[in-house]
Each structure stands twice: as C-alpha cells, then as structure tokens.
Design a protein around this motif. Sequence first.
Motif, mmCIF file in Angstrom:
data_model
loop_
_atom_site.group_PDB
_atom_site.id
_atom_site.type_symbol
_atom_site.label_atom_id
_atom_site.label_comp_id
_atom_site.label_asym_id
_atom_site.label_seq_id
_atom_site.Cartn_x
_atom_site.Cartn_y
_atom_site.Cartn_z
ATOM 1 N N SER A 13 -0.232 3.421 0.676
ATOM 2 C CA SER A 13 -0.313 2.018 1.181
ATOM 3 C C SER A 13 0.774 1.213 0.887
ATOM 4 O O SER A 13 1.515 0.454 1.884
ATOM 5 N N ALA A 14 1.492 1.410 -0.134
ATOM 6 C CA ALA A 14 2.582 0.445 -0.751
ATOM 7 C C ALA A 14 3.665 0.813 0.469
ATOM 8 O O ALA A 14 4.363 -0.267 0.757
ATOM 9 N N LEU A 15 4.259 2.062 0.361
ATOM 10 C CA LEU A 15 4.891 2.647 1.342
ATOM 11 C C LEU A 15 4.947 1.859 2.709
ATOM 12 O O LEU A 15 5.746 1.483 3.321
ATOM 13 N N LYS A 16 3.810 2.170 3.294
ATOM 14 C CA LYS A 16 3.564 1.621 4.794
ATOM 15 C C LYS A 16 3.748 -0.045 4.948
ATOM 16 O O LYS A 16 4.469 -0.368 5.679
ATOM 17 N N LEU A 17 3.190 -0.586 3.843
ATOM 18 C CA LEU A 17 3.399 -2.038 3.764
ATOM 19 C C LEU A 17 4.686 -2.594 3.724
ATOM 20 O O LEU A 17 5.010 -3.519 4.265
ATOM 21 N N PHE A 18 5.203 -2.050 2.666
ATOM 22 C CA PHE A 18 6.549 -2.498 2.225
ATOM 23 C C PHE A 18 7.727 -2.422 3.599
ATOM 24 O O PHE A 18 8.444 -3.282 3.842
ATOM 25 N N VAL A 19 7.537 -1.130 4.181
ATOM 26 C CA VAL A 19 8.358 -0.971 5.209
ATOM 27 C C VAL A 19 8.105 -1.860 6.491
ATOM 28 O O VAL A 19 9.006 -2.162 6.994
ATOM 29 N N GLU A 20 6.858 -2.217 6.678
ATOM 30 C CA GLU A 20 6.441 -3.002 7.821
ATOM 31 C C GLU A 20 6.775 -4.391 7.671
ATOM 32 O O GLU A 20 7.285 -5.097 8.409
ATOM 33 N N PHE A 21 6.575 -5.043 6.256
ATOM 34 C CA PHE A 21 6.470 -6.342 5.988
ATOM 35 C C PHE A 21 7.446 -6.827 5.055
ATOM 36 O O PHE A 21 7.585 -7.876 4.748
ATOM 37 N N GLY A 22 8.157 -5.764 4.073
ATOM 38 C CA GLY A 22 8.989 -6.182 3.272
ATOM 39 C C GLY A 22 8.267 -6.224 1.924
ATOM 40 O O GLY A 22 6.884 -6.681 1.980
ATOM 41 N N PHE A 23 9.123 -6.468 0.698
ATOM 42 C CA PHE A 23 8.405 -6.505 -0.337
ATOM 43 C C PHE A 23 7.959 -7.900 -0.686
ATOM 44 O O PHE A 23 6.840 -8.013 -1.141
ATOM 45 N N HIS A 24 8.480 -8.968 0.055
ATOM 46 C CA HIS A 24 8.091 -10.474 -0.017
ATOM 47 C C HIS A 24 6.833 -10.397 0.747
ATOM 48 O O HIS A 24 5.732 -11.153 0.478
ATOM 49 N N GLY A 25 6.730 -9.848 1.753
ATOM 50 C CA GLY A 25 5.657 -9.927 2.770
ATOM 51 C C GLY A 25 4.394 -9.198 2.508
ATOM 52 O O GLY A 25 3.595 -9.362 3.233
ATOM 53 N N THR A 26 4.419 -8.738 1.347
ATOM 54 C CA THR A 26 3.355 -7.731 1.004
ATOM 55 C C THR A 26 2.903 -8.175 -0.421
ATOM 56 O O THR A 26 3.386 -7.776 -1.351
ATOM 57 N N PRO A 27 1.700 -8.767 -0.487
ATOM 58 C CA PRO A 27 1.123 -9.101 -1.651
ATOM 59 C C PRO A 27 0.270 -7.874 -2.106
ATOM 60 O O PRO A 27 -0.045 -6.945 -1.548
ATOM 61 N N THR A 28 0.385 -7.903 -3.527
ATOM 62 C CA THR A 28 -0.272 -6.817 -4.302
ATOM 63 C C THR A 28 -1.726 -6.717 -3.802
ATOM 64 O O THR A 28 -2.316 -5.519 -3.811
ATOM 65 N N SER A 29 -2.440 -7.722 -3.429
ATOM 66 C CA SER A 29 -3.824 -7.543 -3.096
ATOM 67 C C SER A 29 -3.887 -6.707 -1.840
ATOM 68 O O SER A 29 -5.053 -6.260 -1.622
ATOM 69 N N LYS A 30 -2.862 -6.978 -0.896
ATOM 70 C CA LYS A 30 -3.011 -6.394 0.473
ATOM 71 C C LYS A 30 -2.900 -4.725 0.114
ATOM 72 O O LYS A 30 -3.549 -3.979 0.773
ATOM 73 N N ILE A 31 -1.908 -4.439 -0.693
ATOM 74 C CA ILE A 31 -1.852 -3.055 -1.065
ATOM 75 C C ILE A 31 -3.101 -2.286 -1.533
ATOM 76 O O ILE A 31 -3.552 -1.303 -1.082
ATOM 77 N N ALA A 32 -3.866 -3.307 -2.568
ATOM 78 C CA ALA A 32 -5.059 -2.696 -3.243
ATOM 79 C C ALA A 32 -6.018 -2.618 -2.081
ATOM 80 O O ALA A 32 -6.844 -1.532 -1.851
#
Lengths: 187, 187
Positions: free
Chosen positions: B12-31
């Motif tokens: 999930s982190a991979l998918k979200l980091f690539v799409e929204f960047g580190f900044h744009g991806t809160p840990t809550s969304k990853i979870a």
Amino acid sequence: MPMDKQQQIFDSALKLFVEFGFHGTPTSKIAKEAGVSNGTLFHYFGTKEELIKELYVAVKEELNRFLASKIKANDSVEIKLKKVYLYSVYWALEHQEKFHYIQQIHFSPHISQISESVLHDQVQTHLALIDEAKAQNIIKNLPTDLVYMLAMSQITGIYNYAATLAVNKRKPVIDTGYSMFWDMITE
Amino acid sequence: MPMDKQQQIFDSALKLFVEFGFHGTPTSKIAKEAGVSNGTLFHYFGTKEELIKELYVAVKEELNRFLASKIKANDSVEIKLKKVYLYSVYWALEHQEKFHYIQQIHFSPHISQISESVLHDQVQTHLALIDEAKAQNIIKNLPTDLVYMLAMSQITGIYNYAATLAVNKRKPVIDTGYSMFWDMITE
DNA sequence: TTTTGTAGAGTGATTAGTCAATCTACTCTA
DNA sequence: TAGAGTAGATTGACTAATCACTCTACAAAA
C-alpha cells in the motif's frame, strides 16, 4: 529600489526544498529564510503547491534561456547539438541546486500537475534540432523521442559523475562523454 | 501470518507514495489501504521515515535478487554485463511502480539517510563486473564509476522511452539501446 | 501465563492558509 | 503644490485541519 521579494522567496524555497524536500520544508521556514512575513509568501503564491510549480518553471526557463543564448543562428546542426549537450552539463555543474531541483520534481508526483503545454514548449526546440539532424542524415534514423531521452539521461549521468570530481578534472570527462554520445547516435 | 500485514503495508505504501508522494500520503491512508489499523502500522515500523527507508531497501533487494538469479557463474563477462543491462530494463518495465519508487528516493533527501553500507553493498557486484571487464580488456579503460553511472542513466532513459510504447514494440528498442551502449564502452 | 499482534480512539504538535490592520508609493484634484 | 484618495504590498497573530505517533484494551497464540 524595492527588494524583489518574489525572487527572495524563490531563492529560499530552492535552497530548502533541495536540502529538506517538499515535506520537510514548511512555508513558514521559507518565509523566514527569505526575510518576509508568512502572509507575504501567500500574497505572491496562492498555495505551497503553486510555489513548487512556479519555481520549477522559472528554473527550467532559466536553463533554456541560457542554452538559447549560446546557440547562434548560423551554427551548423552538429555544432548546435554539441553546444546543447555540453552547455547543459556546464550549467548543471554551475547551478547544482537548480539542476537537482529539476530532477527532484521530475521524479515526484508534482510533475503530473505541471501543464502539458509548459512541458512541451520546453523540449520543442530540442526535438526540432534532432529532427533537423535526422533530415540531413547526420545522425542515425532513430525515433526523435528516443534520441532526446538518451541525450537527457546521458547528460544526467555525466553530470553526476563530473560533480564528484575536482573542478579542473571535469572538462576531459565531459568531452569524452560527448564523443561517446556522438558515436552512439551517428553511424 | 504476521508477515502478511507487513507486506500489505509495503504494498500500500508503495502504491500511495508513487501516486501522491511522501508528503501527500499520511500513514493513516496507508493503514486503511492495507486493511490494518493505525496502531498496527506503527507496530511494524517505528516511524514513517523508517517505513520509507525499509521499503526502499526491500525493493532494491528484490531487484538485486532478480538480477542475481539471471546470472550464471559460468557466463562470460560480456554475457553477464548484457544480462544485467537487459534484465534491469525488463524488471523496471514489469515493476514500474517499484522502479519509480527507487528513482523517487534517489532524487529526494531521504537517500542521505540510508546508511552508506546498504547503498554500497548494492552496487558492489556491478562495479566488480565492470572491473573484471576492464581487466580483460573487453571494454575501454574508463573510470569504473563513470561506466556504472552511464549504464544506470542509459537504462533509465531506455526504460522511460520503452514504457511509452506498446508491449510488443519494446524489445527492438531495448536491444538497440544495449548495442548502442556496448559500442559506447568498447573500442 | 506470557508474549505477540491488533485495534482504534486519543493527543500534542505542526502546518497551510486567512484576515484585519497598517504601511507605502503613487495619482488625482483643488 | 498640499492634501486626499487609492491600490497594492506587508505584516503577524490566529485558526481549522491534519498528521505522526501513543496508549490502553483486548484477543490469539505459544
């Protein structure tokens, strides 16, 4: 003469973004570093995102203006290609923060939010140059985009290597790099 | 099956980091995306920063294991070099998100927080291969680091171009890319 | 029982962005 | 030319929202 606050904000943002990343750089720190108030930053840039994008466009335009200033209308296509390659590397070495920022944006999700037309205008000249070289049978008949991509990636590679060297050791490496590139795209 | 959750978080982190960047991806969304609770994420990774770094190491190790699996001990140096180049591009095309993540990290300030030894181990094998090729006079006597940098940047360039093509149009481009690279580093 | 995994509400800190007030430089008018 | 008017620049305290991370409780295994 009133201080150019917008430029000060650009300068500070560039420095901090490259060092700490977008995430690690609050707008408040940018304003402080630039010597302006929090509100002033948002007077010039509606949002942080806008600042990030406008900084990218400004830096890219500076590079393009520099390259354009080095090209003479009556240069041959070979000379033009060589100048674009070499001066790109030189500019990158002279403005490492700015070059690094371009890369940082390029490999971040922000790139997808920069309008197509802005990006397209920036490469148009270079693509036309490659097309001209192909039309004159100076270089191999490869897809224009491919040649452009290879040039960009090799410029980045040579820059990264040259940047690790002492200033007076760089020129031979860059020249070697260019002749390797030239051999690659000519028969 | 506790490993499952860690892997789900990675995915999930991979998918979200690539799409929204580190900044744009809160840990809550990853979870949430991983189907685990907020607390579980922090049970596996002490901090967000740690997650970013461990994900990078995991992805890089996956790539290296893949490349290692393709190399046979009795392959000649030429074959080994060719395999590393070609399979790197193939892997990148098959795992675009992962390849993109590697680049994203590489051009971000996070790279400086990944320990030297981890980074060094990852390139050691490739540098040794280039040294061997030089020792056997198979390739030009250029600095090892330079050859490595040129290979990496060209692989990236060819990948970027090939990724824009239909799947069945890619192979000839990649092969052409490799032969251009080979011509570049041999006499 | 002890350890490990999991949940999810809770918290303190931080941040992007707002807003009302003030300042500055310039223009128009009498 | 003095003075009023005005538009934009600048400030910094303030806020609403968000976020990384903690804590407590409980369940499942070992």
